[in-house]
Design an enzyme around this catalytic site. Sequence first.
Site, PDB file in Angstrom:
ATOM      1  CG  ASP A   1      -1.727  -1.246   1.509  1.00  0.00           C
ATOM      2  OD1 ASP A   1      -2.167  -1.711   0.226  1.00  0.00           O
ATOM      3  OD2 ASP A   1      -1.933  -1.866   2.330  1.00  0.00           O
TER       4      ASP A   1
ATOM      5  CE  LYS B   1       2.932  -2.402  -4.474  1.00  0.00           C
ATOM      6  NZ  LYS B   1       2.961  -2.009  -3.184  1.00  0.00           N
TER       7      LYS B   1
ATOM      8  N   GLY C   1      -4.188  -4.091  -4.459  1.00  0.00           N
ATOM      9  CA  GLY C   1      -5.314  -3.110  -5.034  1.00  0.00           C
ATOM     10  C   GLY C   1      -4.469  -1.931  -5.316  1.00  0.00           C
ATOM     11  CG  HIS C   2      -1.246  -1.832  -7.674  1.00  0.00           C
ATOM     12  ND1 HIS C   2      -0.595  -2.380  -8.645  1.00  0.00           N
ATOM     13  CD2 HIS C   2      -1.095  -2.400  -6.465  1.00  0.00           C
ATOM     14  CE1 HIS C   2       0.644  -3.105  -7.652  1.00  0.00           C
ATOM     15  NE2 HIS C   2       0.091  -3.217  -6.386  1.00  0.00           N
TER      16      HIS C   2
ATOM     17  CD  GLN D   1       0.812  -8.643  -2.742  1.00  0.00           C
ATOM     18  OE1 GLN D   1       1.572  -9.374  -3.527  1.00  0.00           O
ATOM     19  NE2 GLN D   1      -0.364  -8.421  -3.176  1.00  0.00           N
TER      20      GLN D   1
HETATM   21  P1  IMP Z   1      -2.513 -12.710   1.421  1.00  0.00           P
HETATM   22  O1  IMP Z   1      -1.464 -12.612   0.423  1.00  0.00           O
HETATM   23  O2  IMP Z   1      -3.890 -12.395   0.929  1.00  0.00           O
HETATM   24  O3  IMP Z   1      -2.828 -14.437   2.009  1.00  0.00           O
HETATM   25  O4  IMP Z   1      -2.459 -12.094   2.965  1.00  0.00           O
HETATM   26  C1  IMP Z   1      -1.260 -12.090   3.539  1.00  0.00           C
HETATM   27  C2  IMP Z   1      -0.804 -10.730   4.357  1.00  0.00           C
HETATM   28  O5  IMP Z   1      -0.300  -9.880   3.333  1.00  0.00           O
HETATM   29  C3  IMP Z   1      -1.966 -10.228   5.128  1.00  0.00           C
HETATM   30  O6  IMP Z   1      -1.408  -9.503   6.332  1.00  0.00           O
HETATM   31  C4  IMP Z   1      -2.484  -9.079   4.211  1.00  0.00           C
HETATM   32  O7  IMP Z   1      -3.092  -7.993   4.822  1.00  0.00           O
HETATM   33  C5  IMP Z   1      -1.115  -8.861   3.530  1.00  0.00           C
HETATM   34  N1  IMP Z   1      -1.308  -8.076   2.062  1.00  0.00           N
HETATM   35  C6  IMP Z   1      -1.695  -9.191   0.754  1.00  0.00           C
HETATM   36  N2  IMP Z   1      -1.648  -8.317  -0.253  1.00  0.00           N
HETATM   37  C7  IMP Z   1      -1.656  -6.992   0.016  1.00  0.00           C
HETATM   38  C8  IMP Z   1      -1.505  -5.785  -0.377  1.00  0.00           C
HETATM   39  O8  IMP Z   1      -1.528  -5.795  -1.718  1.00  0.00           O
HETATM   40  N3  IMP Z   1      -1.481  -4.768   0.476  1.00  0.00           N
HETATM   41  C9  IMP Z   1      -0.971  -4.812   1.651  1.00  0.00           C
HETATM   42  N4  IMP Z   1      -1.108  -5.887   2.336  1.00  0.00           N
HETATM   43  C10 IMP Z   1      -1.211  -6.917   1.831  1.00  0.00           C
END
Ligand code: IMP
Length: 423
Positions: free
Chosen positions: A13, A16, A40-41, A224
């Site tokens: 977040d 990007k 979520g970009h 991420q």
């Molecule tokens: P998952 O990848 O959805 O399984 O999530 C694993 C961890 O990564 C969790 O703490 C999510 O909140 C975090 N996470 C996954 N994708 C994002 C992102 O795009 N932005 C911020 N945190 C993320």
Amino acid sequence: MAVDLLLGLQWGDEGKGKIVDVLTKNYDVIARFQGGPNAGHTLEFDGIKHVLHTIPSGIFHDNAINIVGNGVVIDPVIFKKELENLEPFDIDIKSKLLISRKAHLILPTHRLLDAASEAAKGKAKIGSTLKGIGPTYMDKTGRNGIRVGELELSSWKKTYRSLSNKHEKMIAFYDVDIEYDLGSLEAEFFEAVEYMKQLEFIDSEEYLHQVQKSGKSILAEGAQGSLLDIDFGTYPFVTSSNTTAAGACTGLGVPPNKIGEVFGIFKAYTTRVGSGPFPTELFDEDGETMGRVGNEFGATTGRSRRCGWLDLVALKYAVQVNGVTQLMMMKGDVLSGFEKLKVCTSYNYNGKKIEHLPYSILEENVTPLYKEFPGWEEDLTQLTSESELPENFMSYVSFLEKELEVPISIISVGPDRKQTIHR
Ligand code: IMP
């Protein structure tokens, strides 16, 4: 031509989407290399806010081809919705968006498995976005996954059925209360797969090789952040892919000696969604102000983000692991109005002062040690050049540059494309 990378240096977040959108005009190809619809970009221009989950952020630029690389995991259902959201914008999707045959598919049962696994963990849950990311990458490394290219084979539904049956047994094994109607989830899934088949599936590593050979430019867009990397992040509170620079090599088939600039994006403070250690997290009015002014709510899940001061120890680590060559600082405008700012410059680690990121940054091991800076009152959101930025803001920037030993080439002072100061 070298391939440039754009990566988040914190827990995701960082902004990007906005920066890729700003940089896209300089590139012929934009490629996503890892992650999936957990991302979520957010892009904002002409008064409209767009949120992309799987589609690369170059889709709104006329000149750019967008590639969903082999390292990405795709949920056809979410992908279809994203494509439908783009319909009003008259984009020639078929020629501008290409998908790697080697990208893996997220099945409905992957999402259910994610939910079952999190429910079974109880308080120890990861805080996953529940998009099925972990189970899909598990099937990939377990050599059971279904790839996009398989959709071109007659056998794919048979493979799907056998994997889905296995997943159902695994869901039952978790013994948690999860209600689902697989019939309707599958109907939606198969319809979305047919929709997706209208797009061109490619051997993306070969495509990118030819693009490079012809002298065209490529930007690899990370998702991420570095602290969510499966190897270098705050394991197990991480995502299931390599979010760091090396992930671009394996997620696109780009050799390491072809990597050029590594753009590292960070916020002027820190945020995190989901569970896991966060040494500089604030539980007071300052944290609440950052969240409110910075509109810190997840673009994918809507969850409020945890907020805290900038953690320079973690940021240095991310710069080091990624080989960052240029930094981009986001959301400096959110810090206007704080009387004093703090930056964590070292940790007290089990009684010893350290300046590197240790194995554990759990509260039982780590206490952040801070340096204070005077704040500034001025609203930065309308400023367009470096010379207009307040002195105290620039002292903050100079301190970070000196500590990180990398120049900050872009300062973002708001979500719109126009609110970007190039230095
Ligand atoms: P998952 O990848 O959805 O399984 O999530 C694993 C961890 O990564 C969790 O703490 C999510 O909140 C975090 N996470 C996954 N994708 C994002 C992102 O795009 N932005 C911020 N945190 C993320």
